[in-house]
Write an enzyme that holds these catalytic residues in place. Structure first.
Site, PDB file in Angstrom:
ATOM      1  N   ASN A 245      -6.761   0.838  -2.743  1.00 29.66           N
ATOM      2  CA  ASN A 245      -7.475   1.479  -1.700  1.00 29.66           C
ATOM      3  C   ASN A 245      -6.768   2.781  -1.449  1.00 29.66           C
ATOM      4  OD1 ASN A 245      -5.119   0.258  -0.306  1.00 29.66           O
ATOM      5  ND2 ASN A 245      -6.466  -0.066   1.610  1.00 29.66           N
TER       6      ASN A 245
ATOM      7  N   HIS B  34      -9.301 -10.514  -1.023  1.00 29.15           N
ATOM      8  CA  HIS B  34      -9.141 -10.195   0.489  1.00 29.15           C
ATOM      9  C   HIS B  34     -10.338 -11.064   1.214  1.00 29.15           C
ATOM     10  CE1 HIS B  34      -8.496  -7.513   4.259  1.00 29.15           C
ATOM     11  NE2 HIS B  34      -9.854  -7.809   4.368  1.00 29.15           N
TER      12      HIS B  34
ATOM     13  N   ASP C  25      -8.705  -5.297  -2.262  1.00 30.72           N
ATOM     14  CA  ASP C  25      -7.871  -5.351  -0.838  1.00 30.72           C
ATOM     15  C   ASP C  25      -8.057  -4.104   0.232  1.00 30.72           C
ATOM     16  OD1 ASP C  25      -5.976  -6.954   0.544  1.00 30.72           O
ATOM     17  OD2 ASP C  25      -4.905  -5.015   0.738  1.00 30.72           O
TER      18      ASP C  25
ATOM     19  N   HIS D 179       1.075   3.652   8.338  1.00 31.72           N
ATOM     20  CA  HIS D 179       0.201   4.454   9.143  1.00 31.72           C
ATOM     21  C   HIS D 179       1.045   5.314   9.939  1.00 31.72           C
ATOM     22  CE1 HIS D 179      -3.673   2.395   8.190  1.00 31.72           C
ATOM     23  NE2 HIS D 179      -3.110   1.247   8.395  1.00 31.72           N
TER      24      HIS D 179
ATOM     25  N   HIS E 175       0.916  -1.181   0.007  1.00 32.64           N
ATOM     26  CA  HIS E 175      -0.074   0.042  -0.115  1.00 32.64           C
ATOM     27  C   HIS E 175       0.825   1.273   0.158  1.00 32.64           C
ATOM     28  CE1 HIS E 175      -3.624  -2.268   0.915  1.00 32.64           C
ATOM     29  NE2 HIS E 175      -2.752  -3.041   1.698  1.00 32.64           N
ATOM     30  N   LEU E 176       0.860   1.894  -1.030  1.00 38.33           N
ATOM     31  CA  LEU E 176       1.716   3.147  -1.264  1.00 38.33           C
ATOM     32  C   LEU E 176       1.145   4.540  -0.995  1.00 38.33           C
ATOM     33  CD1 LEU E 176       3.810   2.177  -4.441  1.00 38.33           C
ATOM     34  CD2 LEU E 176       4.250   1.744  -2.032  1.00 38.33           C
ATOM     35  N   ARG E 177      -0.243   4.381  -0.627  1.00 47.17           N
ATOM     36  CA  ARG E 177      -1.239   5.396  -0.100  1.00 47.17           C
ATOM     37  C   ARG E 177      -1.183   6.585  -0.949  1.00 47.17           C
ATOM     38  NH1 ARG E 177      -3.055   1.895   3.459  1.00 47.17           N
ATOM     39  NH2 ARG E 177      -2.093   1.285   5.112  1.00 47.17           N
TER      40      ARG E 177
ATOM     41  N   ASP F   3       2.322  -7.056   2.525  1.00 50.16           N
ATOM     42  CA  ASP F   3       1.092  -6.376   2.918  1.00 50.16           C
ATOM     43  C   ASP F   3       1.604  -4.946   3.561  1.00 50.16           C
ATOM     44  OD1 ASP F   3      -1.610  -5.532   3.131  1.00 50.16           O
ATOM     45  OD2 ASP F   3      -2.226  -7.096   4.606  1.00 50.16           O
TER      46      ASP F   3
END
Lengths: 173, 308, 434
Positions: C103, C188, C161, C318, C71-73, C314
Site C-alpha cells: 500500500n 487483512h 493489506d 506515520h 510498511h516502508l512507505r 505491522d
C-alpha cells in the site's frame, strides 16, 4: 477583647446608629460575611431590644466578586449574599469585623450599588486597626486597635468559633 | 478548596469535593441572574473564546451569557464541520487562538477527545462543551445542580436515563457525576442504542422503561437523533416513541413527585410528549436557567483566581 | 574475503535445534562453520590475519529477525519512512529481513513498481527487503494484479493489506490463481461495513471514551470467510495481524481440518490491551485495534500451541500530520521494528512463551511460510544474525528511533533485552555497544 467587651461595644454602636439616624426607619443592616454577618445579626437584636417593636431588615453583602485582588490569589470561595429588601432610598449600615485597608469595603459598596441606590451607606466595624489604603472611614467603631503590618487582627464569634474574642497575633500565625 | 486542574475536560477527572464546590459556587451565582443589573465585574479583562465545531444554540448561548455576566469578553467562533477537513488542523486553530491570549477556550467538537488534545497544547483553561459521544460535563453539572436544588441532595437519588445511550455524551457525564455523588443510575433504551460495557461505568442497564418508572426519583429523557433511523437503530419514530417516549400514560406509572429532565432540544412527540414537556413535573427550562449559573461558577473557579 | 568470528555466544537456532555456546565462523557473507567454543580458543588455526572477532560471551546469538509485515512507505510517502530509514530501523531492532506491504503510493501492483522497490532496497537498504505485491490493482478490490509478473519481479506474497478484499468472489479468484505460482495470499481480515468508522476496540473502554468501536466480529467474519475460501480453493492463506480470541479459535479449527492457513500476531497485540487507550493518545490507534484481556490471553495461547505461527510488527510509521489530530481523524498504525524484540523478550521473561518459541516465531517460521531462504544459522546459510544482550534494560525513547515514525505505543516503557549488533550477509549493519 472578650465577649463582654464585644457586647458592650456592639451595644454602644447600636445606640449610636439609632441616635445618628433618629430611629430605625429606613434602616437596613448588611453584614460582610462571614463574621461581619454574625455581628450584624447581633446588632439587629440589640437595636430591636432598644427600640421595642421595630424590625430592622438584616442581611449580608458578599464583596468577593467585586474584589480588586481576585487575580492575585487563589480563587476565593463565595459567601452568602442576602439582600432582604429593595435598598433604593434606604440607609444601609454595612457591618464588618475589622477595618484595615478599606479595600473590602470598597468592593462591598460596589456590590451594593448593583442592587440599587441607597439614600446613604454607613459603616460599622468592631475593630479599626488602621493602615487604610483607600479614603474610607468608619461611622461606628467598637475599638481602635493600633497595629503593625506584621500583625493580624482576628475576630472570633461564638456563633461559629469556640469563643467570642478579638486577638492580635503575629502575621501568619 | 479549588479545582485541581486548569481544564474541565470531563466529569471523569473531577473528585466528589470538586463537584460539590462547583455546585455550591453555582448556587451563589444563580442569584446574580435574578438581579436587575445582571453583571458582576469579577472577570473584567478576561477573554473567553467559544469555539464550536458543532451547531449549538443553547449551550453556546449559555456559556456566552455566563461569561458576559461575569464581565469577561466572550468571542464566538463557529466552524462548520465540513470546512474542518479542508481547513487548518484543530491543533493549529488552537495555537492561533492561544496566540491572542485568551483565558479560557470553551470547545465543542464532534470528535471525542478533541478538547483533551487542545488542552495539551494550550496554556489557557479549556472547558469541554461536548465532545463526540464522550462527555458534556457542564450539562451534567447543571443537571446535578437542578436535582440537588429540588431534592436537597444527590446521595441516594435514583436517576433513570432513557434513550440513545450509545451516542449520548450527556448520559456518560451524568452516569459518572450522579454515581460519584452517591446516586444510583439506571440507563434504559433499545439494545441497538445501548453501548457495550456501559455498566462498567457504574450504572445498571435495562430495556423495559415502563417497569423502571416507579422506582425513579428523576427521569432524564435524551434527545433522539432522527437520522439514527437510517443506521437502523430503531425502525420508526412511532415504534420508538411507543416503547421509549415519555407520555402522560407512562408518566402515570412513575412516582407522583418524579422530576423530569431533558438536556434539550426536545423532539416533541418523539421522546417526550408535549403535555409532559410542558407539565408541572418538567424541569426542562429550570435546567436552562441553572446552566448559566453553573457555567458562571466554572468560569469563576477556573479563571477567577491567580494564573498558575 | 571478509572473515568474521562470533566468539563464545549462546547460539540459539530453533531450525537446527541448536542451543549452546558456540563460535560462528563467517566467510564470504555465509556461515562457514559453527563449533563448540572450547575448540576456538587461541591456537585455532583458522583465526589469524584478516579475521574480525566479536566477543559474544554472555550474549545471545540468533538468526536475525524476519519481519513479514512492514510498511516502508516508499514510494509515495517518503516523509513517513523510506526504504533506507525503514531498514535502518530494522537493523536497530535486530531484523535482517523485512517484507514490505503493497500500500505505497502508488501501490505496488505491477512489475515495474516491484523492480523499483527491489532496486532501491539493493542500493540503500541495510537489510534484506522482499516486496509483497497487491492482490488487486490500486488495492481497489476490483481487478486482480498480474501475479506472474509480480513474482518474477521479486514479490514473495500478495496482499491488499491496509484494507480487506471486500468481494468474496474476487478473493476466491485470487486464492485460486495464486496456486499457479505458490504465492501465499495474505488476508487483512476485516469486514469494513461491520468495522464502519470504528477507531478502537468495541468494549467498556470505547464506551467510556465515547469512541466508535470495532467489534471482534468485524475480524472474525472475514477470517471465517477467507478460511472457507482457502479450503474451497486449496490455496495458501496467511491471516495478518490476528487480534481476537474468536479469530484464534477459527484458525485453530481450520488447521485441525488441514486447511492451508497460517497466521501472525503483532507484539503490541500480544503485550497490550485496550485499557491503555487513555487520554486519547493516537499512538495507541491501530488496525486491528488493541483488544480485551481475553483476546490477549487467547493470542498468547495460540502462539504457544502453534495456532499462530509467527510474530510480525505491522510496522506502520506515520508523521505528526496523521497523528497529532483528533483521535477520530488520526491514521491507524504504530511503528514496531525497533521494539519488537524487546517487547517479545519481555513476554519471555514474564513466562508467557519460551525463548526458543519467540525466536522461532520471529525467524524460521515466517521464512518457511513465505518460502524465504533465510531464518536459520545452519552452515552455508547467509550470515544474517542478531547479537542480543538479554539482560540489558532500556527505555523506549521515540526520539532516538532510526525510523522516521515516532508513533509507538511502547514509548516510555522499560524493556529488558536489547539488540547490540545486527549482521547482514556477514556485515555489521547495526553496531551497538556490547
Amino acid at each position: 477583647m472578650d465577649n463582654k467587651g464585644i457586647e458592650r461595644a456592639l451595644a454602644r454602636i447600636a445606640h449610636e446608629i439609632i441616635e445618628r439616624n433618629r430611629g430605625t426607619e429606613n434602616l437596613v443592616l448588611l453584614g460582610i460575611p462571614t463574621r461581619g454577618h454574625h455581628l450584624a445579626r447581633r446588632l439587629q437584636k440589640k437595636i430591636e431590644e432598644i427600640e421595642r417593636g421595630v424590625n430592622v431588615p438584616t442581611g449580608a453583602v458578599d464583596a468577593t466578586l467585586y474584589r480588586d485582588d481576585l487575580g492575585m490569589k487563589e480563587t476565593r470561595p463565595l459567601k452568602e449574599m442576602e439582600i432582604p429588601i429593595d435598598i433604593d432610598g434606604k440607609v444601609v449600615v454595612m457591618v464588618d469585623d475589622v477595618l484595615f485597608t478599606g479595600r473590602t469595603i470598597r468592593a462591598a459598596m460596589n456590590a451594593l450599588m448593583d442592587f440599587g441606590r441607597p439614600l446613604a451607606i454607613q459603616l460599622a466595624v468592631l475593630v479599626d486597626r488602621g493602615h487604610r489604603e483607600l479614603p474610607i472611614k468608619a461611622d461606628y467603631v467598637g475599638k481602635n486597635i493600633p497595629t503593625s503590618l506584621k500583625e493580624d487582627v482576628r475576630v472570633h464569634v461564638e456563633e461559629i468559633d469556640p469563643a467570642s474574642e478579638v486577638v492580635v497575633v503575629p502575621l501568619g500565625a | 478548596m479549588k479545582l485541581k486542574k486548569k481544564d474541565l475536560l470531563g466529569i471523569e477527572g473531577l473528585e466528589k469535593e470538586e463537584i460539590e464546590l462547583i455546585l455550591s459556587t453555582a448556587a451563589s451565582f444563580k442569584e446574580v441572574s435574578t438581579r436587575e443589573i445582571k453583571k458582576v465585574p469579577t472577570l473584567r479583562g478576561k477573554t473567553v473564546i467559544n469555539l464550536f465545531y458543532e451547531p449549538s444554540t443553547r449551550t453556546r448561548t449559555s456559556f456566552e451569557i455566563a461569561a458576559k455576566r461575569m464581565s469577561a469578553d466572550a468571542i464566538n467562533i463557529s466552524v462548520a464541520s465540513s470546512s474542518v477537513k479542508k481547513g487548518e488542523t484543530l491543533r493549529d486553530t488552537a495555537l492561533n487562538l492561544e496566540a491572542m491570549n485568551p483565558d479560557c477556550v470553551v470547545i465543542r467538537h464532534s470528535s471525542s477527545g478533541a478538547p483533551h488534545m487542545i488542552a495539551r497544547h494550550l496554556k489557557s483553561s479549556v472547558i469541554n462543551a461536548g465532545d463526540g459521544a464522550h462527555e458534556h460535563p457542564s450539562q451534567a453539572l447543571l443537571d446535578m445542580f437542578t436535582v440537588k436544588e429540588r431534592l436537597g441532595g444527590l446521595s441516594g437519588v435514583r436517576l433513570l436515563i432513557v434513550g440513545d445511550i450509545a451516542h449520548s455524551r450527556v448520559a456518560r457525564s451524568n452516569i459518572l457525576g450522579f454515581t460519584k455523588m452517591g446516586a444510583s443510575v439506571t440507563v434504559c433504551g433499545p439494545p441497538t442504542m445501548m453501548p457495550e460495557g456501559i455498566s462498567a461505568m457504574g450504572c445498571s442497564v435495562s430495556h423495559d422503561m415502563e417497569a423502571l418508572l416507579k422506582d425513579a426519583d428523576v427521569i432524564m429523557m435524551l434527545r433522539v437523533q432522527l437520522e439514527r433511523q437510517k443506521e437502523a437503530l430503531f425502525p420508526s419514530v412511532r415504534e420508538y416513541s411507543r416503547l421509549y417516549g415519555l407520555d402522560a400514560g407512562k408518566l402515570r406509572k412513575a412516582r407522583k413527585d418524579a422530576l423530569i429532565l431533558h438536556p434539550g432540544p426536545i423532539n416533541r412527540g418523539v421522546e417526550i410528549s408535549p403535555e409532559v414537556a410542558d407539565g408541572p413535573w418538567s424541569l426542562i427550562l429550570e435546567q436552562v436557567t441553572n446552566g448559566v449559573a453553573v457555567r458562571m461558577a466554572l468560569f469563576y473557579l477556573l479563571i477567577g483566581g491567580v494564573k498558575e | 574475503m571478509k572473515r568474521l568470528l562470533l566468539k563464545g555466544g549462546r547460539v540459539l537456532d530453533p531450525a537446527s535445534s541448536m542451543d549452546g555456546v558456540y563460535d560462528i565462523f563467517v566467510m564470504g557473507g555465509r556461515v562457514a562453520s559453527i563449533k563448540p567454543s572450547s575448540e576456538a580458543r587461541g591456537e585455532n588455526p583458522q583465526v589469524g590475519e584478516g579475521w574480525d572477532i566479536i566477543d559474544c560471551a554472555g550474549k545471545l546469538v540468533i538468526h536475525g529477525l524476519v519481519d513479514a509485515h512492514t510498511h516502508l512507505r516508499e514510494p509515495g510517502e517518503e516523509y513517513k519512512e523510506t526504504i533506507k530509514t525503514g531498514t535502518q530501523a530494522a537493523s536497530a531492532g535486530g531484523v535482517t529481513t523485512v517484507m514490505c506491504m503493497a500500500n505505497t503510493k502508488p501501490a505496488n501492483d505491477n512489475e515495474s513498481m516491484t523492480r523499483y522497490i527491489v532496486k532501491k532496497a539493493a542500493e540503500e537498504g541495510l537489510v534484506n527487503v522482499f516486496p509483497v505485491g497487491a492482490i488487486t490493482c490500486g488495492l481497489k478490490g476490483e481487478a486482480l494484479t498480474e501475479f506472474a509478473s509480480l513474482k518474477d519481479a521479486g514479490c514473495v506474497a500478495v496482499s491488499d493489506d491496509g484494507r480487506p478484499v471486500t468481494s468474496g468472489t474476487l478473493m476466491r479468484r485470487a486464492l485460486e490463481y495464486s496456486r499457479l505460482f505458490g504465492l501465499v495470499v495474505i488476508s487483512h481480515a476485516e469486514d469494513a461495513v461491520l468495522a464502519a468508522d470504528g477507531v478502537m476496540n468495541e468494549g467498556a473502554v470505547s464506551t467510556r471514551l465515547g469512541l466508535k468501536g470495532i467489534p471482534d466480529a468485524a475480524e472474525e467474519a472475514m477470517v471465517a470467510r477467507d478460511i472457507s475460501l482457502a479450503e474451497l480453493t486449496g490455496a495458501r492463506l496467511h491471516i495478518a495481524h490476528v487480534s481476537t480470541a474468536g479469530a484464534v479459535a477459527l484458525i485453530k479449527a481450520a488447521k485441525k481440518r488441514g486447511a492451508g492457513v497460517t497466521a501472525e500476531v503483532t507484539p503490541h497485540h500480544l503485550a497490550l490491551t485496550d485499557e491503555v487507550v487513555s487520554g486519547f493518545d493516537t499512538d495507541f490507534k491501530m488496525n486491528p485495534p488493541l483488544r480485551a484481556k481475553k483476546d490477549v490471553e487467547a493470542l498468547r495461547e495460540g502462539l504457544n500451541d502453534g495456532t499462530i505461527d509467527s510474530i510480525a510488527t505491522d510496522h506502520a510509521p506515520h508523521s505528526s500530520i496523521e497523528k497529532d489530530v483528533e483521535f477520530d481523524h488520526a491514521s491507524f498504525g504504530v511503528v514496531g521494528l525497533e521494539t519488537s524484540l524487546g517487547v517479545v523478550l519481555g513476554l519471555v521473561s514474564q513466562g508467557v512463551l519460551t525463548l526458543r518459541k519467540a525466536v522461532e516465531a520471529m525467524t524460521i517460521n515466517p521464512a518457511r511460510i513465505f518460502g524465504l531462504d533465510t531464518g536459520t544459522l545452519m552452515v552455508g546459510s547467509a550470515a544474517d544474525m542478531a547479537i542480543v544482550d538479554l539482560e540489558r534494560k532500556w527505555i523506549v525513547d521515540p526520539a532516538r528511533f532510526r525510523s522516521k515514525g515516532r508513533n509507538t505505543p511502547f514509548k516510555g516503557m522499560e524493556l529488558r533485552g536489547k539488540v547490540v549488533k545486527t549482521i547482514v550477509n556477514g556485515n555489521v549493519v547495526y553496531d551497538g555497544e556490547i
